[in-house]
Design a protein around this motif. Structure first.
Motif, PDB file in Angstrom:
ATOM      1  N   ARG A 167       0.840  -1.207   0.000  1.00 28.65           N
ATOM      2  CA  ARG A 167       0.000   0.000   0.000  1.00 28.65           C
ATOM      3  C   ARG A 167       0.873   1.256   0.000  1.00 28.65           C
ATOM      4  O   ARG A 167       0.580   2.231  -0.699  1.00 28.65           O
ATOM      5  N   ASP A 168       1.938   1.212   0.791  1.00 28.01           N
ATOM      6  CA  ASP A 168       2.851   2.358   0.855  1.00 28.01           C
ATOM      7  C   ASP A 168       3.546   2.626  -0.485  1.00 28.01           C
ATOM      8  O   ASP A 168       3.986   3.746  -0.756  1.00 28.01           O
ATOM      9  N   GLU A 169       3.662   1.580  -1.322  1.00 27.08           N
ATOM     10  CA  GLU A 169       4.276   1.718  -2.638  1.00 27.08           C
ATOM     11  C   GLU A 169       3.266   2.094  -3.722  1.00 27.08           C
ATOM     12  O   GLU A 169       3.615   2.166  -4.903  1.00 27.08           O
ATOM     13  N   GLY A 170       2.025   2.321  -3.322  1.00 28.76           N
ATOM     14  CA  GLY A 170       1.022   2.764  -4.274  1.00 28.76           C
ATOM     15  C   GLY A 170       0.140   1.678  -4.854  1.00 28.76           C
ATOM     16  O   GLY A 170      -0.707   1.949  -5.710  1.00 28.76           O
ATOM     17  N   TYR A 171       0.309   0.430  -4.383  1.00 27.95           N
ATOM     18  CA  TYR A 171      -0.558  -0.650  -4.854  1.00 27.95           C
ATOM     19  C   TYR A 171      -1.937  -0.528  -4.215  1.00 27.95           C
ATOM     20  O   TYR A 171      -2.066  -0.108  -3.062  1.00 27.95           O
ATOM     21  N   GLU A 172      -2.948  -0.933  -4.950  1.00 25.53           N
ATOM     22  CA  GLU A 172      -4.309  -0.947  -4.431  1.00 25.53           C
ATOM     23  C   GLU A 172      -4.619  -2.361  -3.932  1.00 25.53           C
ATOM     24  O   GLU A 172      -4.513  -3.326  -4.670  1.00 25.53           O
ATOM     25  N   ILE A 173      -5.010  -2.475  -2.683  1.00 24.44           N
ATOM     26  CA  ILE A 173      -5.341  -3.775  -2.101  1.00 24.44           C
ATOM     27  C   ILE A 173      -6.831  -4.045  -2.313  1.00 24.44           C
ATOM     28  O   ILE A 173      -7.678  -3.235  -1.929  1.00 24.44           O
ATOM     29  N   VAL A 174      -7.130  -5.178  -2.934  1.00 24.93           N
ATOM     30  CA  VAL A 174      -8.524  -5.548  -3.212  1.00 24.93           C
ATOM     31  C   VAL A 174      -8.802  -6.901  -2.564  1.00 24.93           C
ATOM     32  O   VAL A 174      -7.881  -7.656  -2.241  1.00 24.93           O
ATOM     33  N   PRO A 175     -10.083  -7.240  -2.359  1.00 28.30           N
ATOM     34  CA  PRO A 175     -10.412  -8.527  -1.724  1.00 28.30           C
ATOM     35  C   PRO A 175      -9.991  -9.706  -2.600  1.00 28.30           C
ATOM     36  O   PRO A 175      -9.993  -9.607  -3.830  1.00 28.30           O
ATOM     37  N   PHE A 176      -9.658 -10.805  -1.948  1.00 26.01           N
ATOM     38  CA  PHE A 176      -9.395 -12.053  -2.668  1.00 26.01           C
ATOM     39  C   PHE A 176     -10.755 -12.692  -2.924  1.00 26.01           C
ATOM     40  O   PHE A 176     -11.298 -13.405  -2.085  1.00 26.01           O
ATOM     41  N   SER A 177     -11.315 -12.396  -4.072  1.00 19.75           N
ATOM     42  CA  SER A 177     -12.683 -12.799  -4.372  1.00 19.75           C
ATOM     43  C   SER A 177     -12.863 -12.965  -5.868  1.00 19.75           C
ATOM     44  O   SER A 177     -12.235 -12.254  -6.663  1.00 19.75           O
ATOM     45  N   GLU A 178     -13.714 -13.894  -6.239  1.00 17.57           N
ATOM     46  CA  GLU A 178     -14.017 -14.087  -7.656  1.00 17.57           C
ATOM     47  C   GLU A 178     -14.791 -12.906  -8.231  1.00 17.57           C
ATOM     48  O   GLU A 178     -14.889 -12.754  -9.441  1.00 17.57           O
ATOM     49  N   ASP A 179     -15.343 -12.077  -7.340  1.00 21.00           N
ATOM     50  CA  ASP A 179     -16.106 -10.901  -7.782  1.00 21.00           C
ATOM     51  C   ASP A 179     -15.212  -9.712  -8.127  1.00 21.00           C
ATOM     52  O   ASP A 179     -15.669  -8.747  -8.729  1.00 21.00           O
ATOM     53  N   VAL A 180     -13.958  -9.763  -7.696  1.00 18.90           N
ATOM     54  CA  VAL A 180     -13.022  -8.659  -7.933  1.00 18.90           C
ATOM     55  C   VAL A 180     -11.759  -9.235  -8.575  1.00 18.90           C
ATOM     56  O   VAL A 180     -11.075 -10.065  -7.981  1.00 18.90           O
ATOM     57  N   GLN A 181     -11.463  -8.774  -9.768  1.00 19.28           N
ATOM     58  CA  GLN A 181     -10.273  -9.288 -10.458  1.00 19.28           C
ATOM     59  C   GLN A 181      -9.044  -8.476 -10.081  1.00 19.28           C
ATOM     60  O   GLN A 181      -9.029  -7.261 -10.203  1.00 19.28           O
ATOM     61  N   ALA A 182      -8.017  -9.170  -9.603  1.00 21.64           N
ATOM     62  CA  ALA A 182      -6.769  -8.507  -9.227  1.00 21.64           C
ATOM     63  C   ALA A 182      -5.721  -8.708 -10.310  1.00 21.64           C
ATOM     64  O   ALA A 182      -5.811  -9.610 -11.141  1.00 21.64           O
ATOM     65  N   ASP A 183      -4.706  -7.855 -10.280  1.00 26.90           N
ATOM     66  CA  ASP A 183      -3.566  -7.988 -11.197  1.00 26.90           C
ATOM     67  C   ASP A 183      -2.478  -8.879 -10.599  1.00 26.90           C
ATOM     68  O   ASP A 183      -1.702  -9.501 -11.318  1.00 26.90           O
ATOM     69  N   ILE A 184      -2.436  -8.892  -9.271  1.00 23.00           N
ATOM     70  CA  ILE A 184      -1.421  -9.662  -8.551  1.00 23.00           C
ATOM     71  C   ILE A 184      -2.112 -10.420  -7.423  1.00 23.00           C
ATOM     72  O   ILE A 184      -2.904  -9.837  -6.670  1.00 23.00           O
ATOM     73  N   TYR A 185      -1.817 -11.701  -7.302  1.00 21.66           N
ATOM     74  CA  TYR A 185      -2.343 -12.506  -6.204  1.00 21.66           C
ATOM     75  C   TYR A 185      -1.173 -13.027  -5.371  1.00 21.66           C
ATOM     76  O   TYR A 185      -0.230 -13.605  -5.912  1.00 21.66           O
ATOM     77  N   ILE A 186      -1.254 -12.798  -4.066  1.00 21.51           N
ATOM     78  CA  ILE A 186      -0.233 -13.297  -3.148  1.00 21.51           C
ATOM     79  C   ILE A 186      -0.877 -14.336  -2.242  1.00 21.51           C
ATOM     80  O   ILE A 186      -1.817 -14.028  -1.501  1.00 21.51           O
ATOM     81  N   ILE A 187      -0.383 -15.563  -2.305  1.00 20.16           N
ATOM     82  CA  ILE A 187      -0.876 -16.624  -1.442  1.00 20.16           C
ATOM     83  C   ILE A 187       0.190 -16.914  -0.393  1.00 20.16           C
ATOM     84  O   ILE A 187       1.272 -17.403  -0.712  1.00 20.16           O
ATOM     85  N   ASN A 188      -0.126 -16.566   0.855  1.00 19.77           N
ATOM     86  CA  ASN A 188       0.792 -16.839   1.960  1.00 19.77           C
ATOM     87  C   ASN A 188       0.472 -18.248   2.459  1.00 19.77           C
ATOM     88  O   ASN A 188      -0.512 -18.466   3.152  1.00 19.77           O
TER      89      ASN A 188
END
Length: 446
Positions: A30-51
């Motif tokens: 977030r501090d680097e300007g990325y937008e955090i979105v929910p991990f959901s099939e309803d919202v498409q993300a550009d990057i997915y991080i699986i911890n």
């Protein structure tokens, strides 16, 4: 040169340490300007991080499934595999075509650098270290806010030196590494300034905190946090039974912010099984720890973990465990059927117990757990309780504010009793009766 993508979804599997690390990565991004979105099939993300998690073979499978699900939700997205599963099977993760970036334990702090390298044109990027190198230092992750406004989990250490025969964690988390006390205190002060009332000290083996540092121990860290203005409650994560000495018990009992809720990991009530598990205590020592806590706290909530069906556990061994659980009389017990984990000593043991037997034994202990837990909660009916309100929820079609007492009993109070939003405030109330199958106390403030 790849186009730098901005929408990031993070999904964390497993323990509260993983959750803390996921929050830390989220803040860095977030501090680097990325937008955090929910991990959901309803919202498409550009990057997915699986911890990821790797505590069992099932956890490995769930980790792989989530990595594949992420790529399926957006085939063009960048998928980052982070954490314990990465450390457990680095070759398998490298071969997985769904994964674009690999981030091992003690390297999550490099998430921004890893993405910059990838978007700069690097091939499949791998950030891994020898986690079992004894010279590894504590990874300086931190948070300045938390998704849970009323409660914050604070990671105070990483790694484990216990090497229980059923456990893979020392191999994927490495040796004990303690966080500097001043860093912990400063983080708690920052969170207190945002309104956090309760902190939970967590780690892989928090009883080992300070063993690799000079002039600091777990109790001394707790005492330092106790002095921080704004913090009203301090809750402890899972403790090694041997840490409950007479001195430790007396010192924490002298701290009014300490929650009398202690999770002492047992695993078995049979000394033969404990020895096979390579646990470092016996049932007599464990029971003495419970007695010490009950001597200095009034009716503390003592909870535990129990594994049934460990290799070589006979019916007599199981009955011995059951008898011991009845003797201790826990508030809550987490019952697990033994699950073979490749790479551990127990996986190679003969006399593996049949799944049907594990299920039968689990059912017996789950029934015992339900009865003991109900009995503990019933003791508070008709008494005044202090509740930290956490959220508004609906029960049987009616709105209630719910929260927890210091000994971690869930309490519900009718929403119409409050004129203003009570979330994140502590209220005194009268316990009336049990609802929700006996797991919640219905109370009133007037």
């Amino acid at each position: 040169m790849r186009i730098k993508l901005k929408k990031v979804a993070i999904h964390s599997l497993g323990c509260k340490v993983n959750s803390y690390e996921a929050e830390s990565m989220e803040i860095m991004l977030r501090d680097e300007g990325y937008e955090i979105v929910p991990f959901s099939e309803d919202v498409q993300a550009d990057i997915y991080i699986i911890n990821t998690c790797s505590v069992t073979n099932i956890a490995d499978r769930k980790s792989r499934q989530m990595l594949h699900k992420a790529k399926k939700m957006n085939p063009e997205a960048v998928v980052v595999a982070a954490g314990c599963y990465v450390q457990a099977d680095p070759d398998g993760v490298k071969k997985d075509e769904c994964v674009d970036i690999i981030l091992g334990n003690n390297m999550k702090i490099s998430i921004v650098e890893a993405l910059n390298d990838y978007f700069g044109g690097a091939d499949k990027t791998s950030y891994l270290v020898d986690i079992n190198d004894k010279y590894q230092e504590y990874e300086s992750l931190k948070i300045n806010q938390t998704g849970e406004h009323t409660r914050a989990y604070i990671k105070i250490q990483d790694g484990c030196n216990q090497f229980c025969s059923y456990c893979i964690i020392p191999y994927v988390r490495g040796r004990v590494r303690s966080r500097k006390p001043e860093d912990i205190v400063n983080e708690v002060k920052t969170l207190a300034a945002t309104g956090v009332k309760e902190v939970v000290l967590t780690g892989i083996h928090i009883s080992s905190y300070g063993t690799d540092l000079e002039n600091i121990s777990l109790i001394e860290l707790i005492e330092a946090i106790h002095e921080i203005e704004g913090i009203k409650r301090i809750r402890l994560g899972s403790l090694e039974p041997r840490i409950i000495t007479e001195e430790f018990a007396k010192r924490i009992a002298g701290l009014e912010k300490i929650c009398p809720h202690f999770h002492l990991s047992l695993q078995s009530g049979c000394d033969k099984t404990l020895k096979a598990m390579n646990r470092k205590y016996n049932t007599e020592e464990y029971y003495e720890g419970c007695v010490k806590l009950r001597e200095v706290f009034e009716n503390p909530a003592i909870t535990t973990d129990v594994i049934v069906g460990f290799p070589g556990e006979t019916e007599e061994d199981f009955l011995e465990t059951r008898k011991f659980l009845e003797k201790v009389h826990f508030y809550e017990m987490h019952i697990f059927k033994y699950s073979r984990r490749k790479g551990t000593v127990a996986d190679k043991m003969k006399e593996q117990v049949a799944d049907t037997v594990k299920s039968e034994r689990s059912a017996v202990l789950l029934a015992l757990e339900k009865a003991q837990s109900l009995e503990y909660r019933k003791m508070y009916i008709g008494k005044r309780l202090e509740v930290l309100i956490e959220e508004l929820t609906e029960i049987d079609g009616r709105s209630y504010y719910t929260g927890y007492t210091k000994n971690y009993i869930r309490v519900a109070i009718a929403a119409d009793e409050f004129k203003d939003n009570p979330v994140n405030d502590i209220y005194e109330c009268m316990a009336d009766k049990l609802i929700c199958d006996g797991v919640t106390i219905l109370a009133r403030c007037n």
